[in-house]
Design a protein around this motif. Structure first.
Motif, short mmCIF file in Angstrom:
data_model
loop_
_atom_site.label_atom_id
_atom_site.label_comp_id
_atom_site.label_asym_id
_atom_site.label_seq_id
_atom_site.Cartn_x
_atom_site.Cartn_y
_atom_site.Cartn_z
N UNK A 1 18.31 -34.90 24.60
CA UNK A 1 19.44 -35.75 24.82
C UNK A 1 19.57 -36.16 26.41
N UNK A 2 18.78 -35.60 27.28
CA UNK A 2 18.52 -36.29 28.62
C UNK A 2 17.46 -37.30 28.48
N UNK A 3 16.50 -37.19 27.60
CA UNK A 3 15.49 -38.39 27.47
C UNK A 3 16.33 -39.49 26.97
N UNK A 4 17.20 -39.37 26.01
CA UNK A 4 17.85 -40.17 25.32
C UNK A 4 18.93 -41.13 26.51
N UNK A 5 19.59 -40.31 27.19
CA UNK A 5 20.35 -40.79 28.31
C UNK A 5 19.57 -41.70 29.11
N UNK A 6 18.53 -41.30 29.40
CA UNK A 6 17.59 -42.24 30.42
C UNK A 6 17.23 -43.49 29.57
N UNK A 7 16.82 -43.37 28.46
CA UNK A 7 16.41 -44.50 27.60
C UNK A 7 17.62 -45.58 27.33
N UNK A 8 18.85 -44.87 27.04
CA UNK A 8 20.00 -45.50 27.11
C UNK A 8 20.45 -46.48 28.26
N UNK B 1 22.23 -45.28 37.83
CA UNK B 1 22.31 -44.14 37.09
C UNK B 1 20.72 -43.34 37.28
N UNK B 2 20.93 -42.25 37.64
CA UNK B 2 19.55 -41.48 37.78
C UNK B 2 19.72 -39.99 37.45
N UNK B 3 18.73 -39.30 37.12
CA UNK B 3 18.84 -37.96 36.83
C UNK B 3 18.19 -37.04 37.92
N UNK B 4 18.75 -35.86 38.21
CA UNK B 4 17.78 -34.88 38.90
C UNK B 4 17.41 -33.92 37.91
N UNK C 1 15.01 -44.15 37.60
CA UNK C 1 15.83 -43.23 36.96
C UNK C 1 15.81 -41.77 37.54
N UNK C 2 14.78 -41.57 38.68
CA UNK C 2 14.42 -40.48 39.26
C UNK C 2 15.42 -40.21 40.53
N UNK C 3 16.37 -39.31 40.40
CA UNK C 3 17.30 -39.24 41.82
C UNK C 3 16.41 -38.67 42.95
N UNK C 4 15.25 -37.96 42.71
CA UNK C 4 14.68 -37.67 43.89
C UNK C 4 13.82 -38.61 44.59
#
Ligand code: SF4
Length: 361
Positions: free
Chosen positions: A146-153, A162-165, A294-297
């Motif tokens: 689901x997180x991979x899909x969010x990044x792709x979306x 938008x980024x993910x930690x 998309x990498x928050x770090x």
């Protein structure tokens, strides 16, 4: 309740307890990996009704519990930035960092929001183009798609805010770390059915062979667990190693192939520290270079954040199957769900929370 009652039948449970008793001739230590399984076992008192020879120990399969303290401190540092909307699932808000938690950051005025899906976080990024939305992506192979899909979306929407930690962790390297440790007590595993629904169980066969253990892919209802324990005991008693699948109604050996392809597209394996356990090589998912934006770090300078662990909390020993929650000197006294010292007392999948909630104080 249709589709649930079938897996909670008292008559069937009695038969399985009897079958386990009949099959057991020697002491065995079996680890259920998933915190959800731990909660079912403790809630229904299954561990107490097994033969005395069977010891169940509780594995590292609680995503909140294994998220490294340092990562929580990084999350807190990012969440304090005025331009950030920091999003997370509910449990993560209360997990103590070195000095504070995300809920306290919210109370101080930080824009910290609980979401139910990473796609909710993407929607927030669309709605607030002048803010930066960060999603704290924790969990095992179950939540990673689901997180991979969010990044792709987000990339498809050409979002730049938008980024993910990413603090994803992977089960097989953790099993190897436990089995390869000189103080290991685990003789067989109940593997987490939902992880295997995504990844299949082909990854587990070499582990079973290498460490000469039985692994049973197991579901989450009481009868699933009893049947999984019975299958594991039979394998142990007969000296068989390998992987058997109790959860055939949800799991096939190859797993969800499209989901695995999406994971490979967005993530790559990386070394990951596990809270209370330490660094396990190639046990995490980091973003692939094509998704580095998309990498928050990389976006926020948090690499210098350092963390200090509680010296009291024995969570690492619990998650490696060496001790039980009520062996902890502060269990139920200085550490309670209202005032947690460690993550396993906070999380809805934590072993300490299960023992506390179901009266093992
Ligand atoms: S009871 Fe609290 S301090 Fe003890 S191991 Fe569990 S979370 Fe850590």
């Amino acid at each position: 309740m249709k589709y649930v009652d079938e897996y909670r039948s008292e008559a069937s449970a009695r038969q399985l307890f009897a079958a386990i008793r009949d099959a057991t001739t020697r002491p065995w230590t079996i680890m259920e990996i998933c915190g959800g399984q731990t909660h079912t076992l403790i809630k229904f008192g299954i561990d107490n009704m097994l033969p005395d020879e069977i010891t169940l120990v509780h594995g590292p399969g609680c995503p909140v519990c294994v998220t490294p303290l340092e990562m929580i401190d990084k999350a807190i540092a990012i969440a304090r930035r005025p331009e950030v909307i920091f999003t997370s699932f509910g449990d993560m808000l209360r997990v103590p960092g070195s000095d504070t938690d995300l809920l306290a950051v919210k109370a101080e005025g930080g824009d910290v929001r609980m979401v139910y899906s990473p796609l909710d976080a993407v929607r927030l990024a669309q709605r607030y183009p002048d803010r930066h939305v960060v999603f704290f992506a924790v969990g095992f192979e179950t939540t990673a798609p689901a997180n991979a899909m969010a990044v792709r979306h987000a990339r498809a929407l050409e979002l730049t805010n938008f980024s993910i930690l990413s603090s994803h962790v992977l089960v097989p390297p953790a099993m190897e770390a436990i089995l390869g440790s000189p103080d290991n007590l685990v003789q067989g595993f109940l593997a987490a059915g939902h992880v295997c629904a995504v990844m299949g169980y082909w990854e587990y066969e070499p582990i079973a062979e290498r460490y000469k253990v039985p692994i049973v892919v197991t579901g989450f209802e009481p009868l699933d667990l009893l049947q999984g324990i019975y299958m594991a005991v039979r394998m142990l008693e007969e000296g068989r190693v390998g992987v058997e699948n109790q959860y055939a109604r949800a799991v096939v050996k190859e797993g969800n192939v499209p989901a695995q392809a999406m994971l490979r597209e967005v993530f790559r394996p990386c070394d990951r520290p596990w809270r209370g356990i330490g660094i396990i090589p190639l046990s995490g998912f980091g973003l692939n270079p094509e998704y580095a934006a998309f990498d928050a770090t990389l976006r926020f300078d948090v690499e210098t954040v350092t963390a200090s662990e509680s010296e009291i909390c024995i969570a690492g020993e619990i998650m490696r199957g060496l001790r039980k929650p009520n062996d902890c000197p502060v269990f139920g006294t200085d550490c309670t769900p209202e005032h947690p010292v460690g993550a396993p007392m906070v999380s809805s999948e934590g072993a300490c929370a299960a023992y506390y909630q179901y009266g093992r104080v």
